[in-house]
Design a protein around this motif. Structure first.
Motif, short mmCIF file in Angstrom:
data_model
loop_
_atom_site.label_atom_id
_atom_site.label_comp_id
_atom_site.label_asym_id
_atom_site.label_seq_id
_atom_site.Cartn_x
_atom_site.Cartn_y
_atom_site.Cartn_z
N ARG A 267 0.84 -1.21 0.00
CA ARG A 267 0.00 0.00 0.00
C ARG A 267 0.87 1.25 0.00
NH1 ARG A 267 -2.81 2.74 -2.04
NH2 ARG A 267 -4.39 4.08 -1.12
N ALA A 268 1.96 1.22 0.74
CA ALA A 268 2.87 2.37 0.75
C ALA A 268 3.42 2.63 -0.65
CB ALA A 268 4.01 2.13 1.74
N ALA A 269 3.77 1.56 -1.37
CA ALA A 269 4.30 1.71 -2.73
C ALA A 269 3.26 2.33 -3.66
CB ALA A 269 4.75 0.36 -3.26
N GLU A 270 2.00 1.90 -3.55
CA GLU A 270 0.94 2.47 -4.37
C GLU A 270 0.80 3.97 -4.12
OE1 GLU A 270 -2.60 0.34 -3.50
OE2 GLU A 270 -1.89 -1.58 -4.31
N LEU A 271 0.84 4.36 -2.88
CA LEU A 271 0.69 5.77 -2.53
C LEU A 271 1.84 6.60 -3.08
CD1 LEU A 271 -0.57 5.29 1.12
CD2 LEU A 271 -1.84 6.46 -0.69
N LEU A 272 3.07 6.12 -2.94
CA LEU A 272 4.21 6.87 -3.47
C LEU A 272 4.15 6.96 -4.99
CD1 LEU A 272 7.26 5.85 -1.24
CD2 LEU A 272 5.81 7.89 -1.10
N GLN A 273 3.71 5.90 -5.65
CA GLN A 273 3.58 5.95 -7.11
C GLN A 273 2.53 6.97 -7.51
OE1 GLN A 273 2.75 1.82 -7.87
NE2 GLN A 273 4.92 1.22 -7.85
N GLU A 274 1.42 7.03 -6.78
CA GLU A 274 0.40 8.05 -7.05
C GLU A 274 0.94 9.45 -6.85
OE1 GLU A 274 -2.95 7.17 -4.63
OE2 GLU A 274 -3.22 5.16 -5.46
N ALA A 275 1.87 9.60 -5.93
CA ALA A 275 2.46 10.92 -5.65
C ALA A 275 3.58 11.27 -6.63
CB ALA A 275 2.99 10.95 -4.22
N GLY A 276 3.90 10.37 -7.57
CA GLY A 276 4.90 10.67 -8.60
C GLY A 276 6.26 10.06 -8.40
N TYR A 277 6.40 9.14 -7.45
CA TYR A 277 7.69 8.50 -7.20
C TYR A 277 7.75 7.13 -7.89
CZ TYR A 277 8.49 12.00 -3.59
OH TYR A 277 8.68 13.19 -2.94
N GLU A 278 8.96 6.70 -8.17
CA GLU A 278 9.18 5.35 -8.67
C GLU A 278 10.41 4.78 -8.00
OE1 GLU A 278 11.57 6.81 -12.72
OE2 GLU A 278 9.81 5.50 -12.85
N ARG A 279 10.41 3.47 -7.87
CA ARG A 279 11.53 2.83 -7.18
C ARG A 279 12.55 2.36 -8.20
NH1 ARG A 279 11.25 -0.99 -1.87
NH2 ARG A 279 13.40 -1.74 -1.88
N GLN A 280 13.77 2.84 -8.04
CA GLN A 280 14.87 2.48 -8.93
C GLN A 280 16.07 2.06 -8.09
OE1 GLN A 280 15.69 5.77 -11.56
NE2 GLN A 280 13.77 5.55 -12.68
N ASP A 281 16.62 0.89 -8.43
CA ASP A 281 17.79 0.37 -7.71
C ASP A 281 17.54 0.34 -6.20
OD1 ASP A 281 19.17 0.13 -10.14
OD2 ASP A 281 19.84 2.23 -10.02
N GLY A 282 16.31 0.01 -5.82
CA GLY A 282 15.97 -0.15 -4.42
C GLY A 282 15.68 1.14 -3.68
N THR A 283 15.65 2.29 -4.40
CA THR A 283 15.42 3.59 -3.76
C THR A 283 14.26 4.31 -4.44
OG1 THR A 283 17.77 3.79 -3.20
CG2 THR A 283 16.45 5.80 -3.15
N TRP A 284 13.39 4.89 -3.63
CA TRP A 284 12.29 5.68 -4.18
C TRP A 284 12.82 7.04 -4.64
CZ3 TRP A 284 7.69 3.80 -5.42
CH2 TRP A 284 7.33 2.57 -4.88
N GLN A 285 12.46 7.42 -5.89
CA GLN A 285 12.99 8.63 -6.50
C GLN A 285 11.89 9.37 -7.26
OE1 GLN A 285 16.37 7.78 -9.01
NE2 GLN A 285 17.31 6.35 -7.54
N MET A 286 12.15 10.66 -7.47
CA MET A 286 11.33 11.48 -8.35
C MET A 286 12.28 12.36 -9.15
SD MET A 286 8.40 14.40 -7.56
CE MET A 286 7.22 13.25 -6.86
N ASP A 287 12.20 12.26 -10.47
CA ASP A 287 13.08 13.02 -11.37
C ASP A 287 14.55 12.78 -11.04
OD1 ASP A 287 10.79 14.13 -12.57
OD2 ASP A 287 10.75 15.79 -11.13
#
Length: 648
Positions: free
Chosen positions: A506-526
């Motif tokens: 659920r936490a991952a869904e919320l962060l994705q909705e907020a514009g974040y994506e997980r890359q190399d094990g870390t949540w990032q935006m731009d």
């Protein structure tokens, strides 16, 4: 603009709840401080934040901060039963709790249970799990009620406790603010007693009270005298309330409900000794009786007219701010090293190592007490107090943080009771800082954190921390007051987030909705990592353990985080008070009370909330009670004010 709530992701509402027809009990009590292993405690009863704002207690010891409570009835007088209150206040409480749960202006993590110790070799005391132990504090109330008595075969007939301040330097003028001696617990009586389990007020020094519109009448208990034999009078009670009002500038305690626009010139007319045994308060507006009682009940009568009458007169007669400032300065400079008290023990003497008080035979409760003396030994460090409990030098402690590696060394006859503080560590967000200004990010954080683990590690094996089940601004995890009372009938609509296990999907869904994506094990935006350091006071050892657990959980999920622990002056007086943080540690509830009104006022309207956390005045949140709210835009402050208003 209103802050956006994560409405699509709220618990599914199969129906909108109507106003519940029922009753509400309005509870109040005491909560406390951070549990730091510190070395000094003046015993003051204010915020105690070591120079900062709000609830954080800079000295970190479990100090007496507000209401005393008692689990025993007293004869006669007035009793307030929670079942007299109508349903609207309960519905408002639930609505504010729901807004808190759905928007997370703060994230409550745990409630604190203070450790209190009692020797059972020479003393008869209730079992550790007895409801009579849920008082503030056992050393204060149990002797008065005959529940802490000396055994017939005891080797020593003196009750020995400990104190933080040097006994010879202790003084008992509470408006001075320094070195308030620990013996105050037995030297002076409180206005009322409060039963945490039944949520009822019982008479004590004030034997009866009435509220008639804006007029409050307080009746002094029959037979209550000062230790020099003078009767306790309505003037003494009025003196206490007046000095509290003057010293706080009308901003604390009953001030906001008594003084129109904070006008201290109104104090002499608003608070008076009506006759020899009665004091009278004129309120500025009608308020819920329980709110007022929760403010009056913990008041400890110190203001003997023979000692403090001249200070009251000077403040009453002041005709300018300069005159009042001068009079107040004389009050706060005054020391009272050999006080005239009114409790069951009277001041005897003090030296560099101990304070001695002796039984006052003319106290109304003297017949309940079968030992002649109480001695307070100078123990300025936790380690010294631990050793005294382990080797039998002291017979108990009102409250003291003692980790498991120390409690395991206690003798078999030393029992440990856990006393609820209705307060605890929480995470506060700076709502002016990205990304925590986004409710989806706050919710994601809540889903990641396993509060059970944080509470367990913070408690260091003592069981003194209880994880918050429903982040809602409500306290009472220890005795089912939340599910069994405040949220009765609506609890299934409240989100637990990641209380007992991480809800990472659920936490991952919320962060994705907020514009974040997980890359190399870390949540990032731009391409920029999501960084959420957590600042806090380094001296609060239990908080440090809790936040280390939380940081580890965030890191494991892919959020870059670290604990940034600072000395008290830097934290409370700098980064925290200036809002220089994204996430910070602070008490999430008002530790002076258990009634939800005070907690919601702290979360949404306190100076900390508006100046440090930058909590918005409006939120967007789904509706719980249709009959109470018809818009998803809500200004919590309006409902908080209504909560303090008497039912029609």
């Amino acid at each position: 603009m209103p802050e956006n709530a994560d409405q699509p992701n709220a618990p599914a509402l199969s129906r909108r709840h109507m106003l519940i027809v029922g009753t509400t009990g309005l509870a109040t009590g005491l909560a406390g401080c951070g549990g730091q292993e510190a070395t000094d405690d003046s015993g003051s009863t204010g915020d105690g934040n070591g120079g900062g704002n709000g609830n954080g207690n800079g000295n970190g010891n479990d100090t007496e901060a507000g209401n005393d409570t008692a689990g025993n009835d007293s004869d006669g007088g007035n009793e307030t039963n929670p079942d007299q209150f109508e349903s609207t206040s309960l519905a408002m409480t639930q609505e504010l709790a729901y807004v808190t749960n759905q928007t997370l202006p703060v994230l409550p993590v745990m409630e604190k249970l203070a450790q209190s110790f009692q020797a059972t070799d020479d003393w008869n005391v209730p079992p550790a799990d007895d409801e009579r132990m849920q008082v503030y504090w056992p050393t204060s109330w149990l002797p008065r009620t005959g529940d802490w008595t000396l055994k017939e075969d005891a080797e020593d007939d003196r009750l020995t406790l400990s104190q933080w301040a040097v006994p010879a330097d202790s003084q008992y003028n509470p408006w001075n603010g320094t070195n308030d001696g620990e013996a105050r617990r037995t030297l002076f009586d409180r206005f009322m007693r409060y039963n945490v389990s039944t949520r009822e007020y019982h008479p004590y020094l004030i034997s009866d009270w009435t509220m008639d519109g804006t007029t409050v009448t307080l009746q002094v208990r029959e037979g209550q005298t000062w230790h020099n034999g003078d009767p306790v009078t309505g003037t003494d009670v009025a003196n206490q309330l007046k000095l509290d009002l003057y010293n706080s500038g009308g901003a604390g305690g009953i001030g906001p409900y008594v003084l129109p626009d904070g006008d201290l010139n109104a104090v002499p007319d608003r608070v008076q000794g009506a006759d020899e045994t009665t004091a009278e308060i004129t309120l500025d507006r009608e308020i819920n009786e329980d709110i007022l009682l929760s403010l009056l009940a913990p008041t400890q009568l110190r203001a003997y007219d023979g000692t403090y009458g001249e200070f009251v007169q000077a403040l009453d007669d002041a005709e300018s701010e300069d005159e009042r400032s001068t009079a107040l300065g004389e009050l706060t400079d005054f020391t009272d090293p050999e006080p005239v008290g009114n409790g069951p023990f009277q001041w005897e003497d003090a030296d560099s190592q101990r304070t001695l008080v002796t039984k006052y035979e003319d106290h109304p409760d003297a017949g309940n007490i079968n030992f002649p003396e109480v001695e307070y030994l100078y123990k300025p460090e936790n380690s010294g107090r631990w050793n005294s409990l382990k080797n039998g030098e002291t017979d108990g402690s009102a409250t003291l943080f003692m980790p498991q590696n120390q409690t395991s060394q206690l003798p078999d006859h030393m029992q440990t009771a856990l006393v609820s503080r209705h307060w605890g560590m929480g995470i506060v967000f700076n709502h002016d800082q990205e990304p925590v200004d986004d409710v989806r990010v706050r919710k994601a954080i809540a889903h990641v954190i396993n509060r059970d683990d944080a509470a367990k590690n913070s408690g260091a094996g003592t069981g003194s921390k209880v994880a918050v089940t429903y982040p809602s601004g409500l306290t009472g995890e220890f005795d089912d007051q939340i599910e069994g009372h405040w949220l009765e009938g609506v609890v299934d609509q409240f989100e637990t987030y990641g209380r007992a296990e991480q809800q990472t999907d659920r936490a991952a869904e919320l962060l994705q909705e907020a514009g974040y994506e997980r890359q190399d094990g870390t949540w990032q935006m731009d391409g920029e990592p999501l960084e959420l350091p957590i600042k806090g006071p380094a001296g609060f050892s239990d908080w440090v353990s809790g936040v280390e657990t939380i940081v580890s959980q965030l890191q494991e999920f892919g959020i870059e985080s670290e604990p940034v622990m600072q000395d008290s002056a830097t934290y409370w007086g700098g980064d925290y008070s200036e809002g220089n943080f994204k996430l910070a540690l602070q008490g999430w509830a008002s530790y002076d009370h258990t009634h939800p009104y005070f907690h919601f006022d702290w979360i949404f309207q306190s100076g900390d909330a508006t100046d440090s956390w930058n909590v918005p005045s409006e939120f967007e949140a789904p509706v719980l009670h249709d009959d109470l709210r018809d818009s998803e835009t809500i200004a919590p402050g309006d409902y908080i004010s209504e909560l303090a208003t008497p039912e029609e």
